[in-house]
Design a protein around this motif. Structure first.
Motif, mmCIF file in Angstrom:
data_model
loop_
_atom_site.group_PDB
_atom_site.id
_atom_site.type_symbol
_atom_site.label_atom_id
_atom_site.label_comp_id
_atom_site.label_asym_id
_atom_site.label_seq_id
_atom_site.Cartn_x
_atom_site.Cartn_y
_atom_site.Cartn_z
ATOM 1 N N TRP A 41 8.619 12.752 8.885
ATOM 2 C CA TRP A 41 7.779 12.411 9.847
ATOM 3 C C TRP A 41 6.269 13.140 9.476
ATOM 4 C CZ3 TRP A 41 5.230 8.475 11.520
ATOM 5 C CH2 TRP A 41 4.282 8.537 12.547
ATOM 6 N N GLN A 42 6.259 14.363 9.376
ATOM 7 C CA GLN A 42 4.929 15.048 8.819
ATOM 8 C C GLN A 42 4.527 14.613 7.539
ATOM 9 O OE1 GLN A 42 6.624 18.875 9.114
ATOM 10 N NE2 GLN A 42 5.720 19.314 11.252
ATOM 11 N N THR A 43 5.497 14.342 6.767
ATOM 12 C CA THR A 43 5.135 13.847 5.143
ATOM 13 C C THR A 43 4.197 12.524 5.419
ATOM 14 O OG1 THR A 43 7.012 14.993 4.330
ATOM 15 C CG2 THR A 43 5.931 13.431 3.055
ATOM 16 N N ILE A 44 5.066 11.558 6.336
ATOM 17 C CA ILE A 44 4.382 10.364 6.113
ATOM 18 C C ILE A 44 2.921 10.198 6.933
ATOM 19 C CG2 ILE A 44 4.985 8.027 7.296
ATOM 20 C CD1 ILE A 44 7.710 8.662 7.148
ATOM 21 N N LYS A 45 2.994 11.144 7.917
ATOM 22 C CA LYS A 45 1.657 10.953 8.840
ATOM 23 C C LYS A 45 0.555 11.821 8.144
ATOM 24 C CE LYS A 45 1.290 13.589 12.452
ATOM 25 N NZ LYS A 45 1.647 14.059 13.781
ATOM 26 N N LYS A 46 0.874 12.933 7.210
ATOM 27 C CA LYS A 46 -0.292 13.784 6.685
ATOM 28 C C LYS A 46 -0.517 13.454 5.282
ATOM 29 C CE LYS A 46 -0.936 16.467 10.241
ATOM 30 N NZ LYS A 46 -0.017 17.600 10.437
ATOM 31 N N ALA A 91 -2.967 8.111 2.131
ATOM 32 C CA ALA A 91 -3.159 7.699 0.828
ATOM 33 C C ALA A 91 -3.041 6.008 1.113
ATOM 34 C CB ALA A 91 -2.096 8.331 -0.231
ATOM 35 N N ALA A 92 -2.351 5.512 1.766
ATOM 36 C CA ALA A 92 -2.059 4.051 1.925
ATOM 37 C C ALA A 92 -3.144 3.516 2.671
ATOM 38 C CB ALA A 92 -0.490 3.821 2.322
ATOM 39 N N MET A 93 -3.796 4.207 3.461
ATOM 40 C CA MET A 93 -4.836 3.706 4.319
ATOM 41 C C MET A 93 -5.731 2.520 3.957
ATOM 42 S SD MET A 93 -4.915 3.337 7.385
ATOM 43 C CE MET A 93 -3.768 4.402 8.228
ATOM 44 N N PRO A 94 -6.281 2.700 2.904
ATOM 45 C CA PRO A 94 -7.452 1.730 2.355
ATOM 46 C C PRO A 94 -6.465 0.556 2.190
ATOM 47 C CG PRO A 94 -7.529 3.664 1.011
ATOM 48 C CD PRO A 94 -6.253 3.905 1.731
ATOM 49 N N GLY A 95 -5.337 0.403 1.270
ATOM 50 C CA GLY A 95 -4.508 -0.685 1.229
ATOM 51 C C GLY A 95 -4.121 -1.404 2.369
ATOM 52 N N ILE A 96 -3.816 -0.548 3.771
ATOM 53 C CA ILE A 96 -3.342 -1.181 4.807
ATOM 54 C C ILE A 96 -4.559 -1.844 5.385
ATOM 55 C CG2 ILE A 96 -2.460 -0.570 7.100
ATOM 56 C CD1 ILE A 96 -0.889 1.816 5.666
ATOM 57 N N MET A 97 -5.604 -0.999 5.529
ATOM 58 C CA MET A 97 -6.960 -1.669 6.045
ATOM 59 C C MET A 97 -7.318 -3.144 5.421
ATOM 60 S SD MET A 97 -7.526 -0.068 8.194
ATOM 61 C CE MET A 97 -8.541 -0.901 9.204
ATOM 62 N N THR A 98 -7.098 -3.239 4.225
ATOM 63 C CA THR A 98 -7.378 -4.388 3.368
ATOM 64 C C THR A 98 -6.542 -5.655 4.038
ATOM 65 O OG1 THR A 98 -7.688 -3.228 1.408
ATOM 66 C CG2 THR A 98 -7.747 -5.582 0.984
ATOM 67 N N GLY A 99 -5.125 -5.330 4.137
ATOM 68 C CA GLY A 99 -4.171 -6.114 4.518
ATOM 69 C C GLY A 99 -4.579 -6.621 5.994
ATOM 70 N N VAL A 100 -5.153 -5.605 6.802
ATOM 71 C CA VAL A 100 -5.584 -5.796 8.313
ATOM 72 C C VAL A 100 -6.748 -6.910 8.191
ATOM 73 C CG1 VAL A 100 -6.353 -4.725 10.235
ATOM 74 C CG2 VAL A 100 -4.702 -3.875 8.953
ATOM 75 N N ALA A 142 0.677 -1.280 0.123
ATOM 76 C CA ALA A 142 -0.038 -0.096 -0.023
ATOM 77 C C ALA A 142 0.638 1.234 -0.155
ATOM 78 C CB ALA A 142 -1.043 -0.079 1.206
ATOM 79 N N LEU A 143 1.853 1.286 0.700
ATOM 80 C CA LEU A 143 2.777 2.486 0.878
ATOM 81 C C LEU A 143 3.558 2.710 -0.281
ATOM 82 C CD1 LEU A 143 4.439 1.948 4.374
ATOM 83 C CD2 LEU A 143 3.123 3.594 3.698
ATOM 84 N N MET A 144 4.001 1.700 -1.138
ATOM 85 C CA MET A 144 4.583 1.564 -2.551
ATOM 86 C C MET A 144 3.631 2.382 -3.366
ATOM 87 S SD MET A 144 6.940 -1.454 -3.434
ATOM 88 C CE MET A 144 7.161 -2.438 -2.250
ATOM 89 N N ALA A 145 2.288 2.053 -3.317
ATOM 90 C CA ALA A 145 1.317 2.294 -4.190
ATOM 91 C C ALA A 145 0.885 3.779 -4.350
ATOM 92 C CB ALA A 145 0.077 1.582 -4.321
ATOM 93 N N ALA A 146 1.392 4.554 -3.083
ATOM 94 C CA ALA A 146 1.204 5.958 -2.968
ATOM 95 C C ALA A 146 1.929 6.482 -3.810
ATOM 96 C CB ALA A 146 1.390 6.275 -1.439
ATOM 97 N N PRO A 147 1.711 7.545 -4.722
ATOM 98 C CA PRO A 147 2.638 7.967 -5.566
ATOM 99 C C PRO A 147 3.584 8.718 -5.023
ATOM 100 C CG PRO A 147 0.307 8.695 -6.148
ATOM 101 C CD PRO A 147 0.377 7.981 -4.839
ATOM 102 N N TYR A 148 4.820 8.724 -5.667
ATOM 103 C CA TYR A 148 5.904 9.435 -5.223
ATOM 104 C C TYR A 148 5.965 10.984 -5.221
ATOM 105 C CZ TYR A 148 10.419 8.740 -2.989
ATOM 106 O OH TYR A 148 11.569 8.679 -2.088
ATOM 107 N N SER A 149 4.957 11.724 -6.115
ATOM 108 C CA SER A 149 5.107 12.897 -6.361
ATOM 109 C C SER A 149 4.345 13.608 -4.805
ATOM 110 C CB SER A 149 4.105 13.254 -7.341
ATOM 111 O OG SER A 149 2.928 12.509 -7.014
ATOM 112 N N ILE A 150 3.378 12.668 -4.183
ATOM 113 C CA ILE A 150 2.849 13.580 -3.080
ATOM 114 C C ILE A 150 3.726 13.664 -1.984
ATOM 115 C CG2 ILE A 150 0.542 12.514 -3.651
ATOM 116 C CD1 ILE A 150 0.956 10.632 -1.392
ATOM 117 N N ARG A 151 4.855 12.782 -1.935
ATOM 118 C CA ARG A 151 6.137 12.835 -1.164
ATOM 119 C C ARG A 151 6.898 14.169 -1.315
ATOM 120 N NH1 ARG A 151 5.727 7.552 -1.939
ATOM 121 N NH2 ARG A 151 5.487 5.890 -0.242
ATOM 122 N N GLU A 152 7.091 14.064 -2.525
ATOM 123 C CA GLU A 152 7.880 15.282 -2.899
ATOM 124 C C GLU A 152 7.204 16.670 -2.700
ATOM 125 O OE1 GLU A 152 8.583 13.932 -6.911
ATOM 126 O OE2 GLU A 152 10.723 12.740 -6.194
ATOM 127 N N ALA A 153 5.921 16.547 -3.047
ATOM 128 C CA ALA A 153 5.287 17.965 -2.902
ATOM 129 C C ALA A 153 5.381 18.282 -1.324
ATOM 130 C CB ALA A 153 3.608 17.666 -3.305
#
Lengths: 294, 291
Positions: free
Chosen positions: B183-188, B193-202, B163-174
């Motif tokens: 940490w702010q980037t990861i958290k916010k 962006a990755a939450m739906p994928g993570i929830m699926t795994g859970v 899920a984290l990998m699927a989150a586009p790189y551009s949003i991190r750069e932005a």
């Protein structure tokens, strides 16, 4: 101040990231620690190649050969079910199914994977075993053959989904080249697509095998439970996983029996470790071969 | 050069036979799936009643309900996820966002792969030696939850990583370009962006934890318990173990098999429902980010 917080968070994640390594190391440590008393008491050769498993007799005998052979027999039998059905299903889904069929078939195969093993055991005990007993007219349907059938079905999704992945990695240009030479779809499939995906498909079989060998509840319920060296596919047998699950409850903590069961756990762990390493090595080579590195 | 018509004909026949065989393979596979589901639903439905779901077992497991087993499975599953989710998420974030490519990341990745391949009964042995004996938690909800938690950890890590990998790189750069810290980037940005994928795994690992039997055999489960568990240190009844015990212990096989069908129906319905939701969510989510 902010950079300290950043650093602390990074450190926290770094430490937590090692958790799976810690657990894996813990499993290895525990298995060795609890097995060593057994092996030093019985000696490794008698343990591995002893023909008799009589843990509760006086004097007790702890030879795991019948259990290892039983695991092997059941696993080999299961391969005859899961390899053709798993690979066949994968080929169908990847090569023949239309897009809309694919959308239904893939989740259905995944559903087969999500059924708990206890349900397979239950199904094996109530349906497969009585059916096999009638079909071959044998004294009990709870035997290696029934266990193989049920385990084979359980492993189909593993084989199918990993094979399907491998097939989907085969570049379209391979197929187009084959068609342009006048080969039909079947010839292309058997002479081009399958060889190109061969290492991925073998990975799927190895991982399926690893799952079969480690499967516990199904064999515990269906294989019959007789700890003797198997003579045929229709004898009741007791594979390694079933032995641990059935006997750990009654083995006194710290007794030779208790340590022997851990030693069987260690053997199981090592077998699956080898299978996984093998699968990893093959799939890495394969990705390089097709020019996909990841 | 001679062109052999017969050969050409036979290759067409071969194709037909081959394709029929492949279709047969998938049909047989699906028949097994249908057979299992049909068997359990057709025999289990008549057992299910309000009383079956809400009351405790009576008459030495031959009558009454299985409510304590349902509750037990719920506790074990919640405990396992509560233990594995923070660890797994942290591990995935480290591997994907912080981890320097190289030796350490490879070692961690290898240990995750190998942990995923460990047979479930070996987790049971580990839980017995470490949680039940060494830490002295006894045969309890706590021991069982921790054991199941370790079992589902690799699945949670891989799903979160995907899920984290699927989150586009551009949003991190932005985010970083706006002056946010890592940490702010990861958290916010990355985690939402990755939450739906993570929830699926859970969700998928919930299904796995609820259905596993071997790891709780020696760490948590008991065949019969008067009433409900009162603390995390008490042993519990659990649906999968209850099926096993009903089929292999006791003296009234007929009545016990009927109850086992009811339990199997509950367990199957729970896991199928959970998995269906997860698969549906994942497919929806994957197409959302398909680039």
């Amino acid at each position: 101040m902010r950079s300290y917080k950043e650093l602390a968070i990074k450190m926290l994640f770094t430490v937590l990231a090692f958790s799976s390594l810690v657990f894996l190391a813990g499993i290895v440590f525990v298995l060795f620690k609890e097995s060593i008393p057994a092996i030093s008491e019985i000696n490794l050769f008698d343990f591995l190649f002893g023909k008799y498993w009589y843990p509760t007799f006086e004097p007790a005998e702890f030879g795991v050969l019948p259990l290892i052979l039983a695991s092997l027999e059941v696993a080999v039998g299961a391969l005859f079910v899961c390899v053709p059905l798993g690979i066949g299903s994968a080929l169908y889904v990847n090569e023949l199914a239309s897009a809309s069929q694919k959308q239904i078939l893939k989740p259905l195969i995944e559903t087969l994977a999500s059924i708990p093993s206890i349900i397979y055991g239950f199904f094996g005990m109530l349906i497969v075993a009585p059916f096999i007993q009638k079909l071959f007219n044998i004294p009990t349907g709870l035997c290696a053959f029934s266990a193989s059938v049920v385990l084979g079905v359980m492993a189909i999704p593993t084989v199918a989904s990993i094979s399907e992945d491998a097939l989907s990695f085969v570049p379209n240009s391979f197929k187009e080249a084959s068609y342009s030479l006048g080969a039909n779809r079947w010839q292309t499939l058997t002479k081009v697509v399958i060889p190109a995906a061969a290492s991925g498909i073998s990975t799927s079989v190895i991982l399926g095998m690893s799952r079969i060998v480690g499967e516990t509840m199904t064999v515990l319920m269906v294989s019959g439970g007789a700890a003797v060296i198997p003579k045929s596919f229709f004898d009741p047998v007791r594979p390694m996983t079933a032995t641990i699950a059935a006997e750990m409850g009654e083995a006194a903590v710290g007794s030779a029996h208790y340590h022997c069961l851990f030693a069987i756990g260690l053997i199981l762990f090592l077998i699956t470790l080898v299978f996984n390493a093998l699968a990893e090595a093959i799939s890495r080579k394969y990705r390089i071969k097709l020019g996909l590195d990841r | 050069m001679k062109i052999r018509i017969s050969n050409k004909f036979s290759s067409a026949v071969k194709e037909k036979i081959g394709f029929t065989f492949l279709a047969l393979c998938i049909v047989i596979t699906l028949l097994f799936l249908a057979g299992i589901i049909y068997l359990i639903f057709s025999n289990g439905l008549e057992v299910i009643s309000w009383e079956f779901l809400t009351s405790v077992p009576r008459k030495g497991m031959t009558a009454g309900g299985v409510a304590p087993a349902i509750v037990g499975t719920l506790y074990l599953t919640v405990g396992a996820v509560a233990f594995a989710l923070p660890l797994g998420l942290a591990c995935a974030i480290y591997l994907n966002e912080y981890g320097p490519r190289g030796f350490i990341v490879n070692i961690i990745r290898m240990s995750i792969n190998n942990l995923a391949g460990v047979p479930s009964v070996v987790f049971g042995l580990f839980g017995l030696a470490v949680f039940v004996k060494f830490f002295g938690f006894g045969v309890s909800i706590l021991s069982g939850s921790l054991t199941l938690g370790i079992l589902i950890l690799p699945g949670i890590i891989s799903a979160s990583q995907e899920a984290l990998m699927a989150a586009p790189y551009s949003i991190r750069e932005a985010s970083l370009a706006l002056g946010a810290t890592q940490w702010q980037t990861i958290k916010k940005t990355v985690l939402p962006a990755a939450m739906p994928g993570i929830m699926t795994g859970v969700i998928l690992s919930v299904a796995r934890a609820a259905g596993e039997t071997a790891p709780i055999l020696f760490t948590a489960a008991t065949f019969y318990k008067r009433g409900y568990p009162d603390s995390i240190f008490s042993e519990v009844m659990a649906l999968p173990y209850h099926i096993y015990a009903l089929m292999t212990e006791g003296t009234k096989p007929d009545k016990q098999t009927a109850i086992a069908y009811g339990c199997a129906l509950l367990l199957l319905a729970i896991t199928l429902l959970i998995s269906a939701v997860a698969i549906y969510l994942r497919n929806k989510y994957r197409s959302l980010y398909a680039r």
